[in-house]
Design an enzyme around this catalytic site. Sequence first.
Site, short mmCIF file in Angstrom:
data_model
loop_
_atom_site.label_atom_id
_atom_site.label_comp_id
_atom_site.label_asym_id
_atom_site.label_seq_id
_atom_site.Cartn_x
_atom_site.Cartn_y
_atom_site.Cartn_z
N GLY A 16 0.80 -1.42 -0.03
CA GLY A 16 0.03 0.00 0.01
C GLY A 16 0.82 1.11 0.11
O GLY A 16 0.46 2.30 0.59
N SER A 17 2.04 1.14 -0.56
CA SER A 17 2.80 2.61 -0.58
C SER A 17 2.06 3.55 -1.58
O SER A 17 2.26 4.80 -1.26
CB SER A 17 4.23 2.44 -1.04
N ASN A 18 1.43 3.12 -2.61
CA ASN A 18 0.67 4.20 -3.33
C ASN A 18 -0.36 4.55 -2.64
O ASN A 18 -0.69 5.67 -2.76
CB ASN A 18 0.20 3.48 -4.63
N MET A 94 -4.16 -7.15 -6.92
CA MET A 94 -3.61 -8.31 -7.67
C MET A 94 -4.84 -9.21 -8.15
O MET A 94 -4.52 -10.58 -8.22
CB MET A 94 -2.56 -9.11 -6.75
N ASN A 111 -5.55 2.47 -12.73
CA ASN A 111 -4.55 1.54 -12.25
C ASN A 111 -3.23 2.28 -12.59
O ASN A 111 -3.21 2.85 -13.30
CB ASN A 111 -4.77 0.29 -13.15
N HIS A 113 0.69 1.16 -13.18
CA HIS A 113 1.47 -0.32 -13.56
C HIS A 113 3.12 0.35 -13.57
O HIS A 113 3.29 1.44 -14.22
CB HIS A 113 0.94 -0.67 -14.97
C1 GRF Z 1 3.25 -1.19 -7.64
O1 GRF Z 1 4.53 -0.95 -8.29
C2 GRF Z 1 2.10 -1.08 -8.62
O2 GRF Z 1 2.62 -0.15 -9.88
C3 GRF Z 1 1.83 -2.26 -8.99
O3 GRF Z 1 1.95 -2.95 -7.78
C4 GRF Z 1 2.75 -2.38 -6.82
C5 GRF Z 1 1.93 -1.85 -5.67
O4 GRF Z 1 2.88 -1.39 -4.61
N1 GRF Z 1 0.64 -2.22 -9.59
P1 GRF Z 1 2.09 -0.71 -3.10
O5 GRF Z 1 1.25 -1.53 -2.52
O6 GRF Z 1 1.62 0.48 -3.66
O7 GRF Z 1 3.38 -0.24 -2.39
#
Ligand code: GRF
Length: 204
Positions: A16-18, A94, A111, A113
């Site tokens: 969940g870093s995003n 996922m 999304n 990527h």
């Molecule tokens: C990221 O690299 C994103 O691009 C991909 O999955 C990863 C998720 O990272 N779809 P996080 O869970 O947001 O840290």
Amino acid sequence: MHDARLKLAVLASGRGSNLQAIIDAIENGKLNAALAVVISNKPEAAALARARKHGAPAVFLDPKATPDREAYDAAILECLRKHEVELVALAGYMKIVTRVLIDAYPNRIMNIHPSLLPAFPGLKAQQQALDWGVKVSGCTVHFVTEGVDAGPIIRQATVPVLEGDTAESLETRILVEEHRIYTEAIRLFADGHLTVKGRYVSIT
Ligand code: GRF
């Protein structure tokens, strides 16, 4: 009082870093949105804990409780509607999203990527980039359509591939850009700057 901010849902399966970057942008006043709900298919996802810490509803929906992907997405849809969600952001989610969600939220699911699409869709995009020997990679924010990682592109950022890079070192460098362009893409949507014409997203 009515909250006029964009109601955002984040779907995440892992660290969940995003999501955290989105939360930080909201808390810093850089993103005019409210995190309406975070949904995960994994009960242990760190993303759920991050949501709770921010004070947002964090919901685990068990894929095993539904017979197929469509039924699972119907359960997600019910949760999104309950929270009056206007935009859905997939962030390390996922699972493949079905028509059930896409038809309910046309051009309203994004999304992120970790490659410059259309290169290297699918899993392990950073390793795919290294294996191909590209000198530049990066990340892409796009709207979600039925094909995997195939929808209209909103924002991209480039990242150099350096001598001796591993999938992990490249991932770390790409993540910095992911966090920047994902919050930016959501901000552009929230502020009404995105128009989709076929494959093309115009930013005004
Ligand atoms: C990221 O690299 C994103 O691009 C991909 O999955 C990863 C998720 O990272 N779809 P996080 O869970 O947001 O840290």
